[in-house]
Motif scaffolding. Structure first.
Motif, PDB file in Angstrom:
ATOM      1  N   ARG A  98      10.215  12.824  -4.162  1.00 53.88           N
ATOM      2  CA  ARG A  98      11.644  12.538  -4.244  1.00 53.88           C
ATOM      3  C   ARG A  98      12.201  11.977  -2.934  1.00 53.88           C
ATOM      4  O   ARG A  98      13.396  11.741  -2.812  1.00 53.88           O
ATOM      5  CB  ARG A  98      12.402  13.814  -4.640  1.00 53.88           C
ATOM      6  CG  ARG A  98      12.136  14.237  -6.091  1.00 53.88           C
ATOM      7  CD  ARG A  98      12.667  13.188  -7.056  1.00 53.88           C
ATOM      8  NE  ARG A  98      12.475  13.564  -8.446  1.00 53.88           N
ATOM      9  CZ  ARG A  98      11.472  13.166  -9.209  1.00 53.88           C
ATOM     10  NH1 ARG A  98      10.546  12.355  -8.698  1.00 53.88           N
ATOM     11  NH2 ARG A  98      11.363  13.553 -10.457  1.00 53.88           N
ATOM     12  N   SER A  99      11.311  11.770  -1.966  1.00 57.70           N
ATOM     13  CA  SER A  99      11.683  11.119  -0.710  1.00 57.70           C
ATOM     14  C   SER A  99      10.684  10.016  -0.434  1.00 57.70           C
ATOM     15  O   SER A  99       9.480  10.193  -0.637  1.00 57.70           O
ATOM     16  CB  SER A  99      11.688  12.112   0.458  1.00 57.70           C
ATOM     17  OG  SER A  99      12.713  13.071   0.319  1.00 57.70           O
ATOM     18  N   ALA A 156       0.854  -1.185   0.000  1.00 54.68           N
ATOM     19  CA  ALA A 156       0.000   0.000   0.000  1.00 54.68           C
ATOM     20  C   ALA A 156       0.890   1.235   0.000  1.00 54.68           C
ATOM     21  O   ALA A 156       1.866   1.305   0.757  1.00 54.68           O
ATOM     22  CB  ALA A 156      -0.911   0.001   1.221  1.00 54.68           C
ATOM     23  N   CYS A 157       0.567   2.187  -0.845  1.00 58.51           N
ATOM     24  CA  CYS A 157       1.377   3.399  -0.963  1.00 58.51           C
ATOM     25  C   CYS A 157       0.532   4.627  -0.666  1.00 58.51           C
ATOM     26  O   CYS A 157      -0.624   4.717  -1.095  1.00 58.51           O
ATOM     27  CB  CYS A 157       1.964   3.523  -2.369  1.00 58.51           C
ATOM     28  SG  CYS A 157       3.116   2.201  -2.808  1.00 58.51           S
ATOM     29  N   MET A 158       1.124   5.567   0.043  1.00 56.51           N
ATOM     30  CA  MET A 158       0.457   6.839   0.317  1.00 56.51           C
ATOM     31  C   MET A 158       1.431   7.969   0.025  1.00 56.51           C
ATOM     32  O   MET A 158       2.640   7.797   0.101  1.00 56.51           O
ATOM     33  CB  MET A 158      -0.027   6.898   1.767  1.00 56.51           C
ATOM     34  CG  MET A 158       1.047   6.764   2.812  1.00 56.51           C
ATOM     35  SD  MET A 158       0.395   6.600   4.503  1.00 56.51           S
ATOM     36  CE  MET A 158      -0.506   8.122   4.674  1.00 56.51           C
ATOM     37  N   GLY A 159       0.880   9.123  -0.347  1.00 59.78           N
ATOM     38  CA  GLY A 159       1.713  10.257  -0.693  1.00 59.78           C
ATOM     39  C   GLY A 159       1.942  10.338  -2.186  1.00 59.78           C
ATOM     40  O   GLY A 159       1.606   9.416  -2.941  1.00 59.78           O
ATOM     41  N   PRO A 160       2.526  11.432  -2.653  1.00 56.13           N
ATOM     42  CA  PRO A 160       2.682  11.664  -4.090  1.00 56.13           C
ATOM     43  C   PRO A 160       3.566  10.620  -4.769  1.00 56.13           C
ATOM     44  O   PRO A 160       4.651  10.303  -4.286  1.00 56.13           O
ATOM     45  CB  PRO A 160       3.335  13.051  -4.164  1.00 56.13           C
ATOM     46  CG  PRO A 160       3.128  13.669  -2.815  1.00 56.13           C
ATOM     47  CD  PRO A 160       3.060  12.555  -1.846  1.00 56.13           C
ATOM     48  N   ILE A 175      -0.458   9.714   9.913  1.00 58.40           N
ATOM     49  CA  ILE A 175      -1.068  10.181   8.664  1.00 58.40           C
ATOM     50  C   ILE A 175      -0.764  11.665   8.450  1.00 58.40           C
ATOM     51  O   ILE A 175      -0.393  12.089   7.342  1.00 58.40           O
ATOM     52  CB  ILE A 175      -2.588   9.937   8.686  1.00 58.40           C
ATOM     53  CG1 ILE A 175      -2.902   8.435   8.808  1.00 58.40           C
ATOM     54  CG2 ILE A 175      -3.247  10.529   7.438  1.00 58.40           C
ATOM     55  CD1 ILE A 175      -2.397   7.587   7.681  1.00 58.40           C
ATOM     56  N   ALA A 176      -0.883  12.460   9.510  1.00 55.49           N
ATOM     57  CA  ALA A 176      -0.633  13.897   9.385  1.00 55.49           C
ATOM     58  C   ALA A 176       0.827  14.190   9.069  1.00 55.49           C
ATOM     59  O   ALA A 176       1.137  15.058   8.235  1.00 55.49           O
ATOM     60  CB  ALA A 176      -1.044  14.600  10.676  1.00 55.49           C
ATOM     61  N   ALA A 177       1.741  13.479   9.715  1.00 54.54           N
ATOM     62  CA  ALA A 177       3.163  13.710   9.469  1.00 54.54           C
ATOM     63  C   ALA A 177       3.549  13.343   8.045  1.00 54.54           C
ATOM     64  O   ALA A 177       4.316  14.059   7.388  1.00 54.54           O
ATOM     65  CB  ALA A 177       4.002  12.912  10.469  1.00 54.54           C
ATOM     66  N   ALA A 178       3.024  12.220   7.556  1.00 54.62           N
ATOM     67  CA  ALA A 178       3.322  11.822   6.184  1.00 54.62           C
ATOM     68  C   ALA A 178       2.792  12.837   5.196  1.00 54.62           C
ATOM     69  O   ALA A 178       3.475  13.204   4.225  1.00 54.62           O
ATOM     70  CB  ALA A 178       2.731  10.443   5.914  1.00 54.62           C
ATOM     71  N   THR A 238       4.888  16.234   5.092  1.00 55.90           N
ATOM     72  CA  THR A 238       6.209  16.197   4.462  1.00 55.90           C
ATOM     73  C   THR A 238       6.158  15.879   2.976  1.00 55.90           C
ATOM     74  O   THR A 238       7.140  16.093   2.267  1.00 55.90           O
ATOM     75  CB  THR A 238       7.095  15.142   5.141  1.00 55.90           C
ATOM     76  OG1 THR A 238       6.437  13.886   5.087  1.00 55.90           O
ATOM     77  CG2 THR A 238       7.363  15.509   6.594  1.00 55.90           C
ATOM     78  N   GLY A 239       5.041  15.337   2.511  1.00 54.05           N
ATOM     79  CA  GLY A 239       4.948  14.950   1.106  1.00 54.05           C
ATOM     80  C   GLY A 239       5.784  13.738   0.765  1.00 54.05           C
ATOM     81  O   GLY A 239       6.109  13.498  -0.407  1.00 54.05           O
ATOM     82  N   VAL A 240       6.123  12.932   1.769  1.00 53.58           N
ATOM     83  CA  VAL A 240       6.933  11.739   1.554  1.00 53.58           C
ATOM     84  C   VAL A 240       6.060  10.628   0.963  1.00 53.58           C
ATOM     85  O   VAL A 240       4.892  10.481   1.310  1.00 53.58           O
ATOM     86  CB  VAL A 240       7.556  11.282   2.888  1.00 53.58           C
ATOM     87  CG1 VAL A 240       8.196   9.899   2.763  1.00 53.58           C
ATOM     88  CG2 VAL A 240       8.590  12.301   3.362  1.00 53.58           C
TER      89      VAL A 240
END
Length: 369
Positions: A60-61, A52-56, A91-94, A97-99
């Motif tokens: 680049r991180s 499972a993947c979350m974030g953009p 969830i909020a931290a991820a 940061t856009g990680v």
């Protein structure tokens, strides 16, 4: 969504998989399931590495969170992953940061389901990530102990026990641990066997890294493990092979990061560890990784459970009663089904994950809240 850690830990692989998929789906995450092409579970169920993947996708991180590298150790890592997906702090931290966060559930689904540390070919995945084209170097130390560590009868007879005790008396327990756990490719019916070719899980992990992380400038890695150290303590063991990696990991997670590179870890020096896939597939990334290793039982009890399980794998005619007893020992050696242990596991998993997100945010100029 409940934030009580014990609620996120499962009692079987099938239950753990269902909880992970449900938690990821509830967050609207994209899920890719890599179904094992041949093996089935202990109850005939489908086996899969679920991602499972979350974030953009263009981030680049990235942060990779892995459970079940060692099969039966998957109860711990799965519970941590499911808990994180239910935790608004994570969830909020991820999001801040856009990680790109990549949650890989059950790298070794066969071992998870069948209560084995190894996979369907008796391969220890954390000894399988090696250059199989290079000349093979035999592990002479393991050859010295194989006969009494994997006996032909269980429980072992008095002569076998005497051999083990004599070895420890002459060389010490750390030498026995190093000989047994370092990794070997000569005894396919033995302990910590690395195989002679890349395992299916090895191939899937490499494919995932190429697809998700080959563009990343910064890459974090937390691989959840159990079986070493004091009960409930999560030792942060460097998942890397050099002092530069160690320095970077200490910068991310603190000065208590340990390593077999400098001899500070409870782990003996290992060969063929899965972090080698990062070096091979993502050489462009500045990398920091740890194996978060939680203690369960004393090391000799864990080794003895592994010896019994290897004997069982080599003894297809073993009685049903013996099988049940040995599998219970393996489960207890790598999973403490107690609420206090689960709380300790999750609290440390959350802290390490948030620290990794903070570091990745700093690397990209977007610090986490």
């Amino acid at each position: 969504m409940t934030n009580a850690p014990p609620a996120h830990f499962a009692s079987t692989y099938a239950e753990a998989r269902q909880r992970f998929l449900a938690a990821a789906t509830s967050r609207g995450l994209a899920i890719a399931s890599h179904v094992h092409p041949q093996a089935r579970g202990a109850n005939g169920e489908e086996l899969a590495i679920d991602v499972a993947c979350m974030g953009p996708a263009e981030a680049r991180s990235a942060l990779v969170l892995i459970s079940g590298t060692h099969g039966a150790e998957g109860f711990c890592g799965s519970g941590a992953q499911v808990g994180l997906l239910h935790d608004e702090r994570f969830i909020a931290a991820a999001a801040a940061t856009g990680v790109r966060v990549i949650l890989l559930h059950a790298l070794n689904p066969y071992g998870f389901s069948h209560l084995r540390r190894t996979n369907e070919d008796n391969i220890d995945l954390n000894r399988n990530f090696r250059d199989f084209a290079a000349p093979r170097q035999a592990n002479a130390a393991y050859a010295d102990v194989h006969g009494f560590m994997v006996p032909t009868a269980w429980p072992p007879d008095a002569a076998t026990l005497a051999q083990l005790q004599d070895y420890v008396a002459r060389h010490g327990l750390p030498a026995l641990q190093a000989a047994v756990t370092g990794g070997q490719c000569e005894y396919p019916d033995g302990l910590f066997y690395g195989g002679v070719r890349p395992a299916w899980s090895n191939v899937v992990l490499r494919q995932l890294l190429r697809a998700e992380a080959s563009r990343c400038r910064s890459l974090g890695w937390i691989d959840f493990h159990t079986g070493l150290g004091p009960r409930g303590h999560g030792e942060k063991i460097l998942a890397g092979g050099n002092l530069a990696d160690l320095a970077r990991a200490k910068g991310w997670w603190g000065p208590d990061v340990t390593s077999f590179v400098d001899g500070s870890s409870t782990s003996a020096p290992l060969t063929g560890v899965n972090f080698n896939a990062v070096y091979d597939e993502c050489p462009q990334a500045e990398y920091a990784g740890i194996a978060l290793e939680y203690g369960t039982l004393p090391v000799l009890e864990v080794l003895d459970a592994l010896r019994a399980d290897q004997w069982l794998a080599n003894a297809p005619d073993a009685s049903a009663a013996m099988r049940v007893t040995i599998k219970r020992r393996i489960r207890d050696a790598f999973y403490q089904d107690a609420d206090d242990w689960k709380v300790m596991v999750y609290d440390q998993a959350l802290a390490c994950t948030l620290a990794a997100l903070q570091a990745l945010g700093r690397a990209t100029g977007v610090p986490a809240p």
